[in-house]
Every structure is written in C-alpha cells, then in structure tokens.
Enzyme design. Sequence first.
Site, PDB file in Angstrom:
ATOM      1  N   HIS A   1       0.807  -1.226   0.000  1.00  0.00           N
ATOM      2  CA  HIS A   1       0.000   0.000   0.000  1.00  0.00           C
ATOM      3  C   HIS A   1       0.840   1.276   0.000  1.00  0.00           C
ATOM      4  O   HIS A   1       0.579   2.188   0.806  1.00  0.00           O
ATOM      5  CB  HIS A   1      -0.916   0.031   1.237  1.00  0.00           C
TER       6      HIS A   1
HETATM    7  C1  FAD Z   1      -0.043  -7.660  -4.519  1.00  0.00           C
HETATM    8  C2  FAD Z   1      -0.947  -6.540  -4.083  1.00  0.00           C
HETATM    9  C3  FAD Z   1      -1.959  -6.788  -3.150  1.00  0.00           C
HETATM   10  C4  FAD Z   1      -2.799  -5.738  -2.736  1.00  0.00           C
HETATM   11  N1  FAD Z   1      -3.880  -6.033  -1.967  1.00  0.00           N
HETATM   12  C5  FAD Z   1      -4.816  -5.086  -1.752  1.00  0.00           C
HETATM   13  C6  FAD Z   1      -6.069  -5.403  -1.165  1.00  0.00           C
HETATM   14  O1  FAD Z   1      -6.382  -6.570  -0.898  1.00  0.00           O
HETATM   15  N2  FAD Z   1      -6.928  -4.395  -0.922  1.00  0.00           N
HETATM   16  C7  FAD Z   1      -6.627  -3.099  -1.205  1.00  0.00           C
HETATM   17  O2  FAD Z   1      -7.426  -2.236  -0.872  1.00  0.00           O
HETATM   18  N3  FAD Z   1      -5.474  -2.765  -1.807  1.00  0.00           N
HETATM   19  C8  FAD Z   1      -4.589  -3.732  -2.124  1.00  0.00           C
HETATM   20  N4  FAD Z   1      -3.458  -3.423  -2.810  1.00  0.00           N
HETATM   21  C9  FAD Z   1      -3.217  -2.010  -3.165  1.00  0.00           C
HETATM   22  C10 FAD Z   1      -4.062  -1.514  -4.340  1.00  0.00           C
HETATM   23  O3  FAD Z   1      -4.203  -2.506  -5.323  1.00  0.00           O
HETATM   24  C11 FAD Z   1      -3.388  -0.287  -4.942  1.00  0.00           C
HETATM   25  O4  FAD Z   1      -3.171   0.663  -3.935  1.00  0.00           O
HETATM   26  C12 FAD Z   1      -4.222   0.365  -6.029  1.00  0.00           C
HETATM   27  O5  FAD Z   1      -4.563  -0.577  -7.012  1.00  0.00           O
HETATM   28  C13 FAD Z   1      -3.441   1.522  -6.627  1.00  0.00           C
HETATM   29  O6  FAD Z   1      -4.188   2.106  -7.641  1.00  0.00           O
HETATM   30  P1  FAD Z   1      -3.557   3.251  -8.543  1.00  0.00           P
HETATM   31  O7  FAD Z   1      -4.608   3.686  -9.474  1.00  0.00           O
HETATM   32  O8  FAD Z   1      -2.919   4.254  -7.646  1.00  0.00           O
HETATM   33  O9  FAD Z   1      -2.340   2.553  -9.314  1.00  0.00           O
HETATM   34  P2  FAD Z   1      -2.327   1.248 -10.237  1.00  0.00           P
HETATM   35  O10 FAD Z   1      -3.581   0.478 -10.100  1.00  0.00           O
HETATM   36  O11 FAD Z   1      -1.046   0.562  -9.946  1.00  0.00           O
HETATM   37  O12 FAD Z   1      -2.327   1.833 -11.718  1.00  0.00           O
HETATM   38  C14 FAD Z   1      -1.227   2.441 -12.341  1.00  0.00           C
HETATM   39  C15 FAD Z   1      -1.285   2.099 -13.821  1.00  0.00           C
HETATM   40  O13 FAD Z   1      -0.330   2.923 -14.500  1.00  0.00           O
HETATM   41  C16 FAD Z   1       0.382   2.114 -15.433  1.00  0.00           C
HETATM   42  N5  FAD Z   1       1.703   2.707 -15.634  1.00  0.00           N
HETATM   43  C17 FAD Z   1       2.675   2.917 -14.712  1.00  0.00           C
HETATM   44  N6  FAD Z   1       3.743   3.501 -15.296  1.00  0.00           N
HETATM   45  C18 FAD Z   1       3.444   3.682 -16.600  1.00  0.00           C
HETATM   46  C19 FAD Z   1       4.124   4.283 -17.699  1.00  0.00           C
HETATM   47  N7  FAD Z   1       5.352   4.821 -17.576  1.00  0.00           N
HETATM   48  N8  FAD Z   1       3.505   4.317 -18.902  1.00  0.00           N
HETATM   49  C20 FAD Z   1       2.239   3.819 -19.048  1.00  0.00           C
HETATM   50  N9  FAD Z   1       1.534   3.241 -18.033  1.00  0.00           N
HETATM   51  C21 FAD Z   1       2.147   3.173 -16.826  1.00  0.00           C
HETATM   52  C22 FAD Z   1       0.471   0.752 -14.764  1.00  0.00           C
HETATM   53  O14 FAD Z   1       0.770  -0.265 -15.688  1.00  0.00           O
HETATM   54  C23 FAD Z   1      -0.908   0.646 -14.110  1.00  0.00           C
HETATM   55  O15 FAD Z   1      -1.842   0.067 -14.976  1.00  0.00           O
HETATM   56  C24 FAD Z   1      -2.597  -4.422  -3.234  1.00  0.00           C
HETATM   57  C25 FAD Z   1      -1.591  -4.173  -4.171  1.00  0.00           C
HETATM   58  C26 FAD Z   1      -0.781  -5.221  -4.618  1.00  0.00           C
HETATM   59  C27 FAD Z   1       0.264  -4.931  -5.658  1.00  0.00           C
END
Ligand code: FAD
Length: 509
Positions: free
Chosen positions: A449
């Site tokens: 997280h």
């Molecule tokens: C293994 C794991 C278990 C977890 N378990 C939980 C859970 O059970 N419950 C919970 O609430 N949270 C959980 N989390 C945390 C939660 O999933 C994340 O905090 C949340 O998904 C983050 O969302 P976001 O939109 O910030 O980023 P992300 O969902 O990571 O999205 C970022 C996107 O940007 C893209 N990207 C990045 N860099 C580039 C680039 N240079 N060019 C183009 N695209 C790019 C990536 O490919 C990705 O698709 C977990 C996370 C992980 C990894």
Amino acid sequence: MPDHSDILILGAGSAGCILANRLSADPARQVTLVEAGDFPTDPDVFDPAMWPRIQRRSYDWDYRTQPQPGTANRVHHWARGRMVGGSSGLHAMFHVRGHVSDYDRWVAMTGDPGWSYDALLPHFKATERYAEASDLHGTEGEMPILIPDTETHPLVRDYIAGWQELGLPRLADHNGREVIGTAPNSLMIRDGRRVTTAEAFLRPVLHRPNLHLLTSAEVHRLRIARHRVTGVEIRTPDGARVLSAGQVILSLGSVADPLLLMRSGVGDGQALRAAGVECVLESPELGRNLHDHMLGAGVVYRAREPLAPSRLQHSESLAYQSSRGLDVHAGAPDIVVGCVVAPSVSECFPMPAAGETYTLLFGVTHPTSRGELTITGPDLRDAPRIDPRYLSTEHDRSAFRAALGRARMVGETSALARWNGGEVLPGPDLRRADDLDAFIARAAITHHHPVATCAMGASERAVTRPDLTLRGLDNLAVVDASVIPAIPCGPIHAAVMAIAQKYASDLDA
Ligand SMILES: Cc1cc2nc3c(=O)[nH]c(=O)nc-3n(C[C@H](O)[C@H](O)[C@H](O)COP(=O)(O)OP(=O)(O)OC[C@H]3O[C@@H](n4cnc5c(N)ncnc54)[C@H](O)[C@@H]3O)c2cc1C
C-alpha cells in the site's frame, strides 16, 4: 487514435479506469487513456486463490526497494500491476474504506472538508455494488463487493469467534461506520472471479466513440512549458508519439507518478541534476512522505487437523483494534491481525507445509516511518531508488510487538483450540522485546500500500492541492494512491476508487 484530446489519462489502473468511465460519459468530451500493459490473458489473474502467486510475471512492474536497515537489510519486492486494470489485477481483493478518523486526518492536512468520511461517503457508494443496500452501502456502482458468508473457512469462523471470546466486537463487515472489530473480509469478487477496475468500469464503456484506449504504450516524459504540459512523450511498439490534451491526469500510481514527473524536470532541483535531468519546476516534497503498511508474516501454527484450502483468497479476515484495549471505546485502530488459511512467511524462513499450517498476520495501521523515492537517471529503464525506511521509528517497532502479542492472544483462545497444534513461528519461547524486534525485522513484508509520494495538502510545499491539481502546473492533476496524504487504517483500494470518483464528479460539477 487522436493526437489531441480534451482529457488525457495516463495509466489505466485502479483510478484510471474509473476516471475513463466517468469522464467519457459526456459524449462531447474526447478522452484518451494510455497504458503500458494490456488486458490480462493469464487466467490466473482472475482466480482469487492465485493472487499470491501471480507476482513477478510479465504484467508486474516488480520494483525493488533499497536494502532496509529496519528489516535486517532486506530488499523488498514491490508488485505493481502493469496491465489494463493496474494493481487491481494483482491485489488481494479486500475492500476496506477505513476509520472515520483516517479521513479527519486528511481534512486536517488539506484544510478541505470535502475529504471527510461523510463527504466521501457518496463517492464510496457510487463505485460499489453490494447485494443489499443500506445507508452506508452502495448497490448502483460497478464494483461488486462480496461479503462472504457460507464461503468462509471453518478456521476463520473460529478465529472470528476467538476475537469475540476476547471481547472484540463482531461486525457485519468492515465498511460500516465502525471498523474496530472482527468480520470476514469484504472482497471484490463476483461468481468466484476477481473483478478488476478494468472489468467493472472500463470494458463496459469501451464502445463509446469519444473514449480512446491506447495499450502497450509507455509514458516516458512530459514536455513542460509556461507552467503547462504541452506534450506527453509515449513509446508504442509502432514507435514514438507525442500526445497532447487540454487537461492531463496522472494515474500511474504511487511509484510511477513521481518518477515520470522527475524525468520531466519536476522535483528537488539538486536531486534532479544528480540524475542528469534539468529542473523546470521545483517541487521539494515530490517522492517524499512515502509510507506503506507492513504485515508480520507471521505467527504460524501447526494445524491439529488437515486444513481444506480456502474457497476465497486465503486471507479471509482482518481484525482492526486499538493496542490500548479490545473494546471499541479504547481508541482508534492502530494495529491489525489477519487470519490466513495457509502458511505465510517472508523469504527469511522456509515455507511450512500447506494444509498443515495456518498463519496469523499482524501489522501496524498508521506507521510513522517515512521514506522517499527518486530517479537515478533520465530514462524509464533507469531503476528507481525506493527507500520506504521501513520500521525506522520506535512507534512502529513497539506497535508491531503489540500486534504480534494480539495475534498470539487470539491464537491461544479456546475457540481456536480445535486447530491449534502449537506455535511454529516465531516459536513459543521467543518473548523478549529485542528478540521479538529481530523476528519482526525478518518477518515483515509489504502489505502493498505505498502512498503519499504526491501527497495533497494545504501547505505550499505539498505536491498537489486539495483539488488534486499539481502545484506549479496549470493543466495537470494527479488522481490515484499517490495523493493520499496519510494512510488509512486498512487496505487502500476503496480509498483510491473514491478519490477517482470524487475527482470526476467535482470536474463535472
Ligand atoms: C499484490 C498486491 C496486493 C494488494 N492487496 C490489496 C487489497 O487486498 N486491498 C486493497 O485495498 N489494496 C490492495 N493493494 C493495493 C491496491 O491494489 C493499490 O493501492 C491500487 O490498485 C493503486 O491504484 P492506482 O490507481 O494508484 O495505481 P495502479 O492500479 O497501480 O495503476 C497504475 C497504472 O499505470 C500504469 N503505468 C505505470 N507507469 C506507466 C508508464 N510509464 N507508462 C504507461 N503506463 C504506466 C500501470 O501499468 C498501471 O496500470 C494491493 C496491491 C498489490 C500490488
């Protein structure tokens, strides 16, 4: 695919897919969504039980931290989804909003009452699809939220009874007004399958003519001139392109957002020059304030009878509580204990046999350790320097000891006696504080997280304003986990969905 859009969303992850859905609902608005990954084709992604085993595959960015002095100099792997759906395609599927006081902290840091629990409640509800409506649960949103009942493992039912035996309240779920208590985890699962934000929010609207999705497209750099983003340099298998938009939204997540901004010349001038990048905008807090939840993995028990596999995702129940006492009036939650129907240990320990052992994970809900991340060079391929400074405060170490003590306490209840064949780890003789600290340093793993690398705040030093626009740039907003200024007590995905929902509805207001 147009070169110019009204809105360009970078990153089709948890936040990006929701933004694309909401912002393209107005047919007059041209919306482009850019993503480095693709739609996942690996069936394991959608099998909830497989989640611990799908990391480090081609659709994981698989970052590494610096060796961490607080965790016996270990390097931690940080999974981040590289696919349409982002980290919602890798995560453990828990849906937990957090404690009301978590959001009071956001209001205090931003000066904006719009970030209170009550003000966010409509946004939480707008994303959720529960089977039954209530004042606190949405039924009209796109993301199915399962509150398990008969699927719950018998071990987990006894674990929940163990907490009740100790006086911790039994909750219907963790998304009522109170989070202190024990309940089966609410999960983003429908018909036995993981539901990513891509499946829930993006795929159903991909037919919209004003929504353009570009996959296998890496974002390398922002071109910045006169306080505006004038172009976004991307690379696709067909070559390099420059896209532009009236409004650019960064949704690359807590790791990739600050790295892209730094590659583009935003950040601490000295650190940028050291990495070979010219500074175009000083933003001294960018990449700082980094914090994350950790879990101790774990207090492992030998099972007295064979354990059937979990029908959900192994880690079926978290119990939030205060280290000051087990009743709900003892104070806001500061520790958590979870029950896993499987062995769970860090890389420092041999993996015990599945079906013969179970684990009580333990963790700190509001760590005070703060780290930072920076670029080491101007290219996307230059590995970042990620230093969360895990367990660098006495607050975190002593709260971890308290959490381990609570895990042992519930582990020894009569409700769990039927299962308890003896403590395998850390081992019943390990009791002294310094021994426990040494065990925790080797046992702690990321809860996945990371937040706050573009934290919103009222302070002029804060990277983003309370409306999520980036200080110093007129047409750039950051909308994802990186703007969270202080981590809520639970997993953060519910908060990320609400942040995206709120941003889109504020933009439309
Ligand atoms: C293994 C794991 C278990 C977890 N378990 C939980 C859970 O059970 N419950 C919970 O609430 N949270 C959980 N989390 C945390 C939660 O999933 C994340 O905090 C949340 O998904 C983050 O969302 P976001 O939109 O910030 O980023 P992300 O969902 O990571 O999205 C970022 C996107 O940007 C893209 N990207 C990045 N860099 C580039 C680039 N240079 N060019 C183009 N695209 C790019 C990536 O490919 C990705 O698709 C977990 C996370 C992980 C990894």
